[in-house]
Each structure stands twice: as structure tokens, then as C-alpha cells.
Write a protein that holds these residues in place. Structure first.
Motif, mmCIF file in Angstrom:
data_model
loop_
_atom_site.group_PDB
_atom_site.id
_atom_site.type_symbol
_atom_site.label_atom_id
_atom_site.label_comp_id
_atom_site.label_asym_id
_atom_site.label_seq_id
_atom_site.Cartn_x
_atom_site.Cartn_y
_atom_site.Cartn_z
ATOM 1 N N THR A 1 56.482 -65.283 22.702
ATOM 2 C CA THR A 1 55.692 -65.755 21.558
ATOM 3 C C THR A 1 54.737 -66.867 21.987
ATOM 4 O O THR A 1 53.564 -66.882 21.607
ATOM 5 N N VAL B 1 55.684 -62.648 16.194
ATOM 6 C CA VAL B 1 57.028 -62.421 15.659
ATOM 7 C C VAL B 1 57.781 -63.739 15.640
ATOM 8 O O VAL B 1 57.960 -64.358 16.691
ATOM 9 N N ASP C 1 52.594 -59.953 20.247
ATOM 10 C CA ASP C 1 53.882 -60.520 20.613
ATOM 11 C C ASP C 1 54.917 -59.479 20.183
ATOM 12 O O ASP C 1 54.705 -58.748 19.227
HETATM 13 MG MG LIG Z 1 59.408 -64.572 20.217
#
Ligand SMILES: [Mg+2]
Ligand SMILES: Nc1ncnc2c1ncn2[C@@H]1O[C@H](COP(=O)(O)OP(=O)(O)OP(=O)(O)O)[C@@H](O)[C@H]1O
Length: 349
Positions: A22, A44, A144
Motif C-alpha cells: 500500500t 486497499v 494496490d
Molecule cells: Mg496494504
């Protein structure tokens, strides 16, 4: 025709849990947007601080324009992927009408199946890639991905759903007339089933299977469309992982599985590498502290040597351009740090 890494359009950031996907997805997105690309990051579950940097202050699944202080000209959008209702949205998309949609969504059996299928976050990621890939307002799309126990699950989600829909038992029920088959309940086998499972359960199942009628081809087409985007030469898959034996072995397996799907890893990122610390040789410290520092130094030296060993193994076996990122001792959520990480990923492009 091969497209250079810097000229790809979709960048998928995958890898095991907690390796920095991320953070690095946000970094790459910030980097591209500052460079002048109209960029979208599909993210996410970002940690709170990172979400704030991306302007995602409240939970929202809407497209958000991100304002980067110091870079007002940057065009960055962020979108939070929502795995929770991923399958519901697909049903909504493929249902022939509102009534069919409602009937499926309210079916008890549908809920059970959705839970057992798993991977709804993966499915959400794949769905959104498809939805945004055809949107010309973005030059770069950074995706992501959710942590997957087995990273290949990411690509298998749409296929699992399509396979489930094509399962022989489903088409058999549907061919046999679905609901009516249960309603009659005359056949001995059906009676036996009713005794075991209860008639209400069977009724729900039959209704569900009947309702699904006509939707299968949609799922199959969706899966093919996702695979086409993933295999496309303007899509790059970036594997983020760590320089350790376990991660190395896992990555080899992952690469094999990807290659079977005709997907290549474009770039490998070995994140959070420990730097080499020279020994501290202060004579002013008391003996006990010097011994303690010596022990600590030995530990880091060993860790560093191990990392080097596995980094070399990665390079030799995976044969993929590799970026090495050190473990930072300051937060990785500030804009300038993220931009710097993004620059490291893209190198001297
Ligand atoms: Mg993540
Ligand atoms: N190079 C780095 N140096 C120091 N900390 C880092 C680095 N990269 C990431 N981190 C930190 O590691 C933690 C995990 O990062 P992140 O949430 O990006 O991982 P992830 O792979 O997305 O995790 P998950 O699989 O749970 O989604 C965060 O606290 C992040 O700030």
C-alpha cells in the motif's frame, strides 16, 4: 512489442501481507502525478496516516481528487477498494433486471456461497481494474492489492467465480428445470435430500440456481476481459517482497504460477532492507554496555549478510529488474518520503 516500464499504464503491486504494497503503491502514484501524469491509485485499507495523505479521511468508495501540498498541479485521484460488497456489485451488473438482482441478493444460499468462494477483495480489485482501464481520463493506474496468502489468488478470483458458475452440478440443475425439480419432490432421491437438508434449504438452493440462469456467460466474459488486461503489454506487475529465504521460495512459486497464466513480473522490489551498521567502538562506555552493543552489532551484521545472500538469489533466479529499498526509521506516510520512495521505484527514468 515490449513497452518500457516507465511507459506502462497499469501498475499492479502485489505480494505477501505487510511487505509495503500500500505504501509503495501510493508512492508510485504520487511520483507519476507529480511528473505530470493524470494518475489514479486504487488502494486497499491504507493505514490512517497514509489515508490522510491521500485525502481519504473517511471511509468512502468514491473517486477522490487528492491535493498534494507543494505540488498543486499534480493530478492524482484515489479510490478505496471495497471488498465487502464486491460480489453483490457483480450480481447487480449482470442481473437481467432489478427483480432478478434482488432475488439473488436476498437468497440465503447466495450468502453462503459468497462466503465460501472467498477472495472478494481480490475480485473487487480485478473488477475495478476493468472498470477504470477503459477510462481515458487516467494516464496511469496504480493498483494496490490485498494481502493474499498465496499471491496467485489475486488472479484466480474471477476465474473461480466463472468456474463455479460453470460447475456441472449447476448446469445440471438448471437443465433439469431447477425449481420445479425440487417442487415435485416426487423422486426418491429428492425426498431423501429433503429429509437430510430440509425442504426450505433445498427450496432456497433451487431458487438461487434458477435465478442465476442466463448470467454465466457474463462471468466468463468478465474473467477473460480481466486476463486480457493483466496480460496486456501496457500492464506491469510489480512484486513487492523481502530478502529472506521464505520469501524467496514463495516468489519462485509465484513467478511460475504467473508465467503459466502468461503474466510476467516486470519489476521486483525488495523492501525494508536493513542497512549495514559499522561497529561502534566507543571506549568511553562501560564494559557491560559495550558487550551489549557488540552483540547488537553482530546481530545486524548477520541479518545484513543473510539479506545480501537472498537478494543475490532473487536476482539470479527471478531474472527481473530489482529495486532495493531500505527500511526507513522515520514514518513512511509523509508526502516527501512517499515521493522519494516513488523515485526509487522508477529509478532514473
Ligand atoms: Mg496494504
Ligand atoms: N521501506 C520501509 N521502511 C520502513 N517502514 C516501511 C517501509 N515500507 C513500508 N513500511 C511500513 O510497513 C508497514 C506495512 O506497510 P503497508 O501497509 O504498505 O504494507 P502492505 O503490504 O500494504 O500490508 P497489507 O498486506 O496488510 O496490506 C507500514 O507501517 C509502513 O509504514
Amino acid at each position: 512489442m515490449t513497452v518500457p516500464f516507465s511507459e506502462k499504464r497499469i501498475y499492479l503491486i502485489g505480494g505477501p501481507g505487510g511487505v509495503g504494497k500500500t505504501t509503495l503503491a501510493a508512492s508510485l502514484a504520487i511520483r507519476f502525478s507529480v511528473q505530470g501524469y493524470r494518475t489514479l491509485v486504487l488502494t486497499v485499507d491504507p493505514a490512517k496516516r497514509l489515508a490522510q495523505t491521500l485525502g481519504l479521511t473517511s471511509f468512502s468508495t468514491e473517486l477522490r481528487k487528492v491535493t498534494l501540498t507543494d505540488h498543486p498541479q499534480a493530478e492524482l485521484h484515489a479510490y478505496m477498494l471495497d471488498g465487502e460488497h464486491a460480489f453483490d456489485r457483480i450480481i447487480a451488473r449482470f442481473a437481467k433486471n432489478e427483480q432478478q438482482k434482488q432475488k439473488i441478493l436476498e437468497n440465503r444460499f447466495y450468502r453462503t456461497i459468497v462466503e465460501s468462494l472467498g477472495g472478494s477483495h481480490e475480485y473487487a480489485a480485478m473488477e475495478q481494474i476493468l472498470a477504470f482501464a477503459s477510462d481515458p481520463q487516467f494516464d496511469k493506474i496504480i493498483v494496490d492489492t490485498p494481502p493474499t496468502q498465496n499471491a496467485i489468488d489475486l488472479f484466480k478470483a474471477p476465474q473461480r467465480l466463472a468456474d463455479f458458475m460453470d460447475a456441472p452440478v449447476i448446469s445440471w440443475f438448471q437443465k433439469k428445470g431447477g425449481f420445479q425439480l425440487f417442487q415435485k419432490g416426487t423422486q426418491l432421491a429428492m425426498k431423501a435430500l429433503q429429509n437430510i437438508l430440509g425442504s426450505e434449504f433445498l427450496e432456497q438452493l433451487a431458487l438461487f440456481l434458477t435465478d442465476l440462469q442466463g448470467m454465466q456467460s457474463g462471468f466468463r466474459e468478465r474473467h477473460l476481459a480481466v486476463m486480457e488486461v493483466l496480460r496486456g503489454n501496457t500492464t506491469a506487475f510489480i512484486l513487492v517482497t523481502q530478502a529472506s529465504e521464505a520469501r524467496f521460495l514463495e516468489s519462485l512459486e509465484f513467478q511460475k504460477a504467473l508465467n503459466q497464466e502468461n503474466i510476467q513480473i516486470s519489476q521486483l522490489i525488495l523492501n525494508r532492507l536493513e542497512r549495514y551498521w559499522p561497529p561502534l567502538t566507543s571506549t568511553q562506555l562501560p564494559e557491560a554496555q559495550r558487550t551489549w552493543l557488540h552483540g547488537l552489532h553482530e546481530y545486524f551484521e548477520e541479518l545484513h549478510a543473510l539479506q545480501e545472500k537472498w537478494a543475490k538469489a532473487f536476482e539470479a533466479e527471478l531474472g527481473v529488474p530489482t529495486v532495493y529499498i531500505q527500511r526507513l526509521s522515520h514514518p513512511t506516510t509523509e508526502l516527501h518520503t512517499l515521493l522519494d520512495l516513488g523515485n526509487q521505484i522508477t529509478g532514473s527514468l
